[in-house]
Design a protein around this motif. Structure first.
Motif, PDB file in Angstrom:
ATOM      1  N   GLN A   1       0.834  -1.187   0.000  1.00  0.00           N
ATOM      2  CA  GLN A   1       0.000   0.000   0.000  1.00  0.00           C
ATOM      3  C   GLN A   1       0.875   1.246   0.000  1.00  0.00           C
ATOM      4  O   GLN A   1       1.872   1.316   0.709  1.00  0.00           O
ATOM      5  CB  GLN A   1      -0.905   0.020   1.221  1.00  0.00           C
ATOM      6  CG  GLN A   1      -1.949  -1.054   1.191  1.00  0.00           C
ATOM      7  CD  GLN A   1      -2.929  -0.910   2.327  1.00  0.00           C
ATOM      8  OE1 GLN A   1      -2.781  -0.075   3.192  1.00  0.00           O
ATOM      9  NE2 GLN A   1      -3.946  -1.733   2.322  1.00  0.00           N
TER      10      GLN A   1
ATOM     11  N   ASP B   1      -1.047   4.439  -0.467  1.00  0.00           N
ATOM     12  CA  ASP B   1      -2.102   5.436  -0.276  1.00  0.00           C
ATOM     13  C   ASP B   1      -2.279   6.366  -1.473  1.00  0.00           C
ATOM     14  O   ASP B   1      -2.907   7.399  -1.362  1.00  0.00           O
ATOM     15  CB  ASP B   1      -1.856   6.270   0.993  1.00  0.00           C
ATOM     16  CG  ASP B   1      -2.188   5.484   2.244  1.00  0.00           C
ATOM     17  OD1 ASP B   1      -2.953   4.511   2.148  1.00  0.00           O
ATOM     18  OD2 ASP B   1      -1.681   5.845   3.324  1.00  0.00           O
TER      19      ASP B   1
ATOM     20  N   ASP C   1      -4.082   2.192  -4.342  1.00  0.00           N
ATOM     21  CA  ASP C   1      -3.932   0.834  -3.844  1.00  0.00           C
ATOM     22  C   ASP C   1      -5.004  -0.044  -4.476  1.00  0.00           C
ATOM     23  O   ASP C   1      -6.174   0.311  -4.479  1.00  0.00           O
ATOM     24  CB  ASP C   1      -4.069   0.799  -2.317  1.00  0.00           C
ATOM     25  CG  ASP C   1      -2.972   1.590  -1.635  1.00  0.00           C
ATOM     26  OD1 ASP C   1      -1.854   1.620  -2.175  1.00  0.00           O
ATOM     27  OD2 ASP C   1      -3.235   2.180  -0.577  1.00  0.00           O
ATOM     28  N   ALA C   2      -4.588  -1.164  -5.001  1.00  0.00           N
ATOM     29  CA  ALA C   2      -5.530  -2.086  -5.628  1.00  0.00           C
ATOM     30  C   ALA C   2      -5.277  -3.486  -5.095  1.00  0.00           C
ATOM     31  O   ALA C   2      -4.148  -3.971  -5.123  1.00  0.00           O
ATOM     32  CB  ALA C   2      -5.373  -2.064  -7.141  1.00  0.00           C
ATOM     33  N   ALA C   3      -6.312  -4.116  -4.597  1.00  0.00           N
ATOM     34  CA  ALA C   3      -6.220  -5.472  -4.089  1.00  0.00           C
ATOM     35  C   ALA C   3      -7.237  -6.339  -4.830  1.00  0.00           C
ATOM     36  O   ALA C   3      -8.306  -5.869  -5.222  1.00  0.00           O
ATOM     37  CB  ALA C   3      -6.496  -5.505  -2.594  1.00  0.00           C
TER      38      ALA C   3
ATOM     39  N   LYS D   1      -8.218  -3.629   5.907  1.00  0.00           N
ATOM     40  CA  LYS D   1      -7.183  -2.730   5.383  1.00  0.00           C
ATOM     41  C   LYS D   1      -7.768  -1.345   5.210  1.00  0.00           C
ATOM     42  O   LYS D   1      -8.942  -1.179   4.901  1.00  0.00           O
ATOM     43  CB  LYS D   1      -6.646  -3.220   4.024  1.00  0.00           C
ATOM     44  CG  LYS D   1      -5.887  -4.521   4.106  1.00  0.00           C
ATOM     45  CD  LYS D   1      -4.573  -4.319   4.805  1.00  0.00           C
ATOM     46  CE  LYS D   1      -3.769  -5.604   4.804  1.00  0.00           C
ATOM     47  NZ  LYS D   1      -2.472  -5.474   5.389  1.00  0.00           N
TER      48      LYS D   1
ATOM     49  N   SER E   1      -6.956   2.514   3.373  1.00  0.00           N
ATOM     50  CA  SER E   1      -6.152   3.256   2.415  1.00  0.00           C
ATOM     51  C   SER E   1      -6.852   4.566   2.084  1.00  0.00           C
ATOM     52  O   SER E   1      -8.070   4.662   2.152  1.00  0.00           O
ATOM     53  CB  SER E   1      -5.957   2.434   1.136  1.00  0.00           C
ATOM     54  OG  SER E   1      -5.320   3.201   0.136  1.00  0.00           O
TER      55      SER E   1
ATOM     56  N   ASN F   1      -6.882   5.788  -0.897  1.00  0.00           N
ATOM     57  CA  ASN F   1      -7.456   5.645  -2.233  1.00  0.00           C
ATOM     58  C   ASN F   1      -7.323   4.194  -2.676  1.00  0.00           C
ATOM     59  O   ASN F   1      -6.595   3.895  -3.607  1.00  0.00           O
ATOM     60  CB  ASN F   1      -6.737   6.586  -3.200  1.00  0.00           C
ATOM     61  CG  ASN F   1      -7.439   6.724  -4.517  1.00  0.00           C
ATOM     62  OD1 ASN F   1      -8.616   6.429  -4.624  1.00  0.00           O
ATOM     63  ND2 ASN F   1      -6.719   7.149  -5.518  1.00  0.00           N
ATOM     64  N   GLY F   2      -8.011   3.284  -2.000  1.00  0.00           N
ATOM     65  CA  GLY F   2      -7.884   1.862  -2.305  1.00  0.00           C
ATOM     66  C   GLY F   2      -9.120   1.295  -2.974  1.00  0.00           C
ATOM     67  O   GLY F   2     -10.238   1.732  -2.725  1.00  0.00           O
TER      68      GLY F   2
ATOM     69  N   VAL G   1     -10.726  -2.574  -3.878  1.00  0.00           N
ATOM     70  CA  VAL G   1     -10.656  -4.031  -3.813  1.00  0.00           C
ATOM     71  C   VAL G   1     -11.637  -4.583  -4.839  1.00  0.00           C
ATOM     72  O   VAL G   1     -12.763  -4.103  -4.957  1.00  0.00           O
ATOM     73  CB  VAL G   1     -10.955  -4.566  -2.392  1.00  0.00           C
ATOM     74  CG1 VAL G   1     -12.322  -4.158  -1.907  1.00  0.00           C
ATOM     75  CG2 VAL G   1     -10.794  -6.071  -2.331  1.00  0.00           C
TER      76      VAL G   1
ATOM     77  N   GLN H   1     -14.412   0.263  -2.206  1.00  0.00           N
ATOM     78  CA  GLN H   1     -13.290   1.078  -1.739  1.00  0.00           C
ATOM     79  C   GLN H   1     -12.853   0.617  -0.360  1.00  0.00           C
ATOM     80  O   GLN H   1     -13.659   0.142   0.429  1.00  0.00           O
ATOM     81  CB  GLN H   1     -13.694   2.547  -1.681  1.00  0.00           C
ATOM     82  CG  GLN H   1     -13.986   3.132  -3.034  1.00  0.00           C
ATOM     83  CD  GLN H   1     -14.394   4.584  -2.934  1.00  0.00           C
ATOM     84  OE1 GLN H   1     -14.798   5.073  -1.887  1.00  0.00           O
ATOM     85  NE2 GLN H   1     -14.314   5.277  -4.054  1.00  0.00           N
TER      86      GLN H   1
END
Length: 172
Positions: free
Chosen positions: A114, A116, A119-121, A150, A152, A154-155, A157, A171
């Motif tokens: 990550q 921030d 972030d891409a999961a 988790k 973040s 700006n994440g 998933v 998000q």
């Protein structure tokens, strides 16, 4: 091309080369000659005395070594896959519906990296049928549980089925 243009182009190229060389001057292999340490390394105490591998100081005094050791459960969590860590978190903190949905998770990628910024999961499940299949409802629960696990700035998933088809995203 005019003479001034050639000189300006040469100066720009020269500056770029110097910048690239200075950026790469840091030695990644650890062969650097500089030793500007500000704290004690793993092999030294703060007072400068070196330790042998058994944890005893080279002077005859024995250190307890327990303060340096991590608890056994921390080591187990570090060795567990991201999917196992995620499932363990949900089993401990999730709702019954989240626990049921996360039991279908087979693989998690990208949760440990990550920054921030973006972030891409990816979470893979054993559901089938793609976006119109049975897994779209549980995919939202999985995304919600992932956001609890988790955090973040700006994440995103993304949840996939067994065939790699998109089930949903959220998000975190």
């Amino acid at each position: 091309m005019g003479m001034k243009t050639k000189i300006a182009l040469g100066a720009v190229v020269g500056i770029a080369v110097i910048g690239a060389m200075s950026a790469n001057s840091g030695d990644a292999d650890g062969d650097g000659k500089s030793d500007g340490r500000t704290s004690a390394s793993a092999g030294e105490n703060a007072d400068g005395g070196a330790k042998d591998k058994g944890g005893a100081e080279k002077g005859g005094e024995k250190s307890d070594g327990a303060a340096d050791a991590k608890p056994a459960e921390d080591k187990a969590v570090e060795k567990a896959s991201q999917a196992e860590q995620f499932k363990a978190f949900v089993q401990k903190n999730g709702s019954p519906n989240e626990k049921d949905a996360v039991s279908h998770v087979t693989k998690v990628q990208g949760a440990d990296e990550q920054n921030d910024i973006l972030d891409a999961a990816d979470v893979y499940t054993d559901f089938t049928g793609g976006f119109m299949g049975e897994g779209t409802g549980p995919a939202k629960l999985i995304a919600s549980a992932f956001a609890d696990w988790k955090d973040s700035e700006n994440g995103l998933v993304t949840i996939y089925d067994a065939d790699g088809e998109l089930l949903g995203n959220g998000q975190f």
